[in-house]
Design an enzyme around this catalytic site. Structure first.
Site, short mmCIF file in Angstrom:
data_model
loop_
_atom_site.label_atom_id
_atom_site.label_comp_id
_atom_site.label_asym_id
_atom_site.label_seq_id
_atom_site.Cartn_x
_atom_site.Cartn_y
_atom_site.Cartn_z
N GLY A 34 0.82 -1.22 0.00
CA GLY A 34 0.00 0.00 0.00
C GLY A 34 0.84 1.26 0.00
O GLY A 34 2.02 1.23 -0.36
N LEU A 60 0.46 3.65 -2.08
CA LEU A 60 0.85 3.54 -3.49
C LEU A 60 1.36 4.86 -4.05
O LEU A 60 0.82 5.93 -3.76
CB LEU A 60 -0.34 3.04 -4.31
CG LEU A 60 -0.92 1.69 -3.90
CD1 LEU A 60 -2.05 1.27 -4.85
CD2 LEU A 60 0.16 0.60 -3.85
N HIS A 70 4.65 2.00 -7.82
CA HIS A 70 3.69 0.88 -7.80
C HIS A 70 2.81 0.92 -9.06
O HIS A 70 2.53 -0.12 -9.67
CB HIS A 70 2.76 0.98 -6.59
CG HIS A 70 3.44 0.92 -5.26
ND1 HIS A 70 3.54 2.01 -4.43
CD2 HIS A 70 4.06 -0.10 -4.62
CE1 HIS A 70 4.16 1.67 -3.32
NE2 HIS A 70 4.50 0.41 -3.40
N GLN A 75 15.20 -8.27 -3.35
CA GLN A 75 13.90 -8.92 -3.15
C GLN A 75 13.45 -9.64 -4.43
O GLN A 75 12.93 -10.76 -4.40
CB GLN A 75 12.87 -7.87 -2.75
CG GLN A 75 11.44 -8.35 -2.78
CD GLN A 75 10.49 -7.31 -2.22
OE1 GLN A 75 10.35 -7.19 -1.03
NE2 GLN A 75 9.83 -6.55 -3.10
N VAL A 77 11.15 3.67 -10.63
CA VAL A 77 10.58 4.99 -10.95
C VAL A 77 11.14 5.99 -9.94
O VAL A 77 11.15 5.72 -8.74
CB VAL A 77 9.04 4.95 -10.91
CG1 VAL A 77 8.46 6.33 -11.15
CG2 VAL A 77 8.52 3.96 -11.94
N ARG A 117 8.38 5.10 2.07
CA ARG A 117 9.08 5.67 3.23
C ARG A 117 9.47 7.13 3.01
O ARG A 117 9.71 7.85 3.98
CB ARG A 117 10.31 4.84 3.59
CG ARG A 117 9.95 3.48 4.16
CD ARG A 117 11.15 2.77 4.75
NE ARG A 117 10.76 1.60 5.52
CZ ARG A 117 10.46 0.42 5.01
NH1 ARG A 117 10.52 0.23 3.72
NH2 ARG A 117 10.11 -0.58 5.79
P1 AMP Z 1 6.21 -2.17 -1.38
O1 AMP Z 1 4.80 -1.66 -1.30
O2 AMP Z 1 7.23 -1.19 -0.93
O3 AMP Z 1 6.36 -3.54 -0.77
O4 AMP Z 1 6.49 -2.35 -2.92
C1 AMP Z 1 5.65 -3.12 -3.72
C2 AMP Z 1 6.29 -3.30 -5.08
O5 AMP Z 1 6.51 -2.03 -5.67
C3 AMP Z 1 7.66 -3.99 -4.98
O6 AMP Z 1 7.79 -4.90 -6.07
C4 AMP Z 1 8.61 -2.84 -5.12
O7 AMP Z 1 9.87 -3.20 -5.64
C5 AMP Z 1 7.85 -1.95 -6.09
N1 AMP Z 1 8.34 -0.57 -6.00
C6 AMP Z 1 8.46 0.20 -4.90
N2 AMP Z 1 9.01 1.40 -5.21
C7 AMP Z 1 9.23 1.37 -6.54
C8 AMP Z 1 9.78 2.31 -7.48
N3 AMP Z 1 10.22 3.51 -7.09
N4 AMP Z 1 9.86 1.96 -8.78
C9 AMP Z 1 9.42 0.73 -9.19
N5 AMP Z 1 8.89 -0.19 -8.36
C10 AMP Z 1 8.80 0.12 -7.06
#
Ligand code: AMP
Length: 285
Positions: free
Chosen positions: A33, A35, A39, A155, A178, A189
């Site tokens: 979340g 987002l 995302h 990850q 991104v 964060r």
């Molecule tokens: P999270 O909600 O942080 O667990 O992220 C969910 C998904 O979004 C994971 O696959 C992350 O690697 C991806 N994600 C988070 N930040 C970015 C970003 N800046 N660019 C591309 N993907 C992202």
């Protein structure tokens, strides 16, 4: 217009069965979340390639090794659902905790090797939590394809290994990071950084790019990393946990990019832990 939110596995399974009967391909985009455009880029890639898209939102307690970090993690379900309208998402799956970890839950998925370094060293247990929840989400959604960000590069490697090792019939796809206009990698964060912290944090990407270019030009990591750590400390990064060059598949340490490689960094700004990584082009012959 809204996107339906499902909270029970039985409801998700019922939906999934109708899609499979119709011969449709199903994608899953797992998230916690809060987002942002990072995302949403995964969601767009998923809906461009697949007939059906499930976005999951689950703040997985098992992957937090710090109770305060879990407690303060942003929870913005309403806003998240609004951001997903118009992007070709069929279902948002927000499992009740009991759908993922019912009473008596006792199984742990642990991926050795690629989980042990970098984040694994600084966040003990983190990747067991990730591998466990992602394995469950893959099996619960029955998706054909899963979309992950390269932002969390390690990850992505852990999840790919896990799916292969457990014979889960899913294709794991990594999508580019991104960034903000400043170059800072988007992250949930970042919401907790002050405006000034956000400005200073942007130095991380600039320094990484400079180091990557010099590595490709033939310099070795040791002295470059020392210089980079000094520069980052001078703009307010408090603790640089790692600043490593590693091969892109096994994540073994390198001094020079003699093979396809990535520069991976974790550092603290304003009490917030930031991670980033970029590709390093191979050493020019
Ligand atoms: P999270 O909600 O942080 O667990 O992220 C969910 C998904 O979004 C994971 O696959 C992350 O690697 C991806 N994600 C988070 N930040 C970015 C970003 N800046 N660019 C591309 N993907 C992202």
């Amino acid at each position: 217009m809204t996107v339906p939110i499902l909270r029970q596995l039985t409801d998700l399974r019922a939906k999934h069965a109708t899609w499979i009967r119709a011969g449709e391909t199903v994608a899953v985009v797992p998230t916690m979340g809060a987002l942002h455009a990072g995302h949403l880029s995964l969601v767009k890639a998923a809906s461009a390639a697949c007939d059906r898209v499930i976005v999951t939102i689950f703040i997985n307690p098992r992957q937090f090794n710090n109770a305060a970090d879990l407690a303060s993690y942003p929870r913005t379900e309403h806003e998240d659902a609004a951001k997903l309208v118009g992007l070709g998402v069929d279902v948002i799956y927000v499992p009740d905790g009991g759908q993922i970890y019912p009473d008596g839950y006792s199984t742990n998925v642990s991926v050795s090797g690629v989980s042990d370094v970098l984040e694994g060293e600084f966040r003990p247990g983190h990747f067991d939590g990730v591998a466990t929840v992602v394995a469950k989400l893959f099996l619960q959604t029955g998706a054909h394809r899963a979309y992950f960000g390269q932002k969390d590069y390690q990850q992505l490697m852990v999840v790919k290994r896990m799916a292969r090792d457990l014979d889960i019939p899913i294709e794991v796809i990594g999508c580019p990071t991104v960034r903000e206009a400043s170059g800072l990698a988007m992250s949930s964060r970042n919401l907790r950084l002050s405006p000034e912290g956000l400005d200073r944090a942007a130095t991380l990407y600039q320094v990484m790019q400079q180091v990557a270019a010099r590595l490709t030009g033939g310099e070795s990591l040791g002295p470059l990393a020392d210089e980079a750590r000094d520069k980052l400390a001078s703009v307010g990064f408090a603790d640089i946990e790692y600043f490593d060059l590693r091969c892109e598949d096994q994540l073994q340490l390198l001094q020079r990019p003699t093979r396809p490689a990535r520069l991976l960094v974790a550092a603290w700004m304003d009490g917030i832990r930031l991670i980033d990584n970029i590709e390093v082009k191979e050493l020019k012959a």
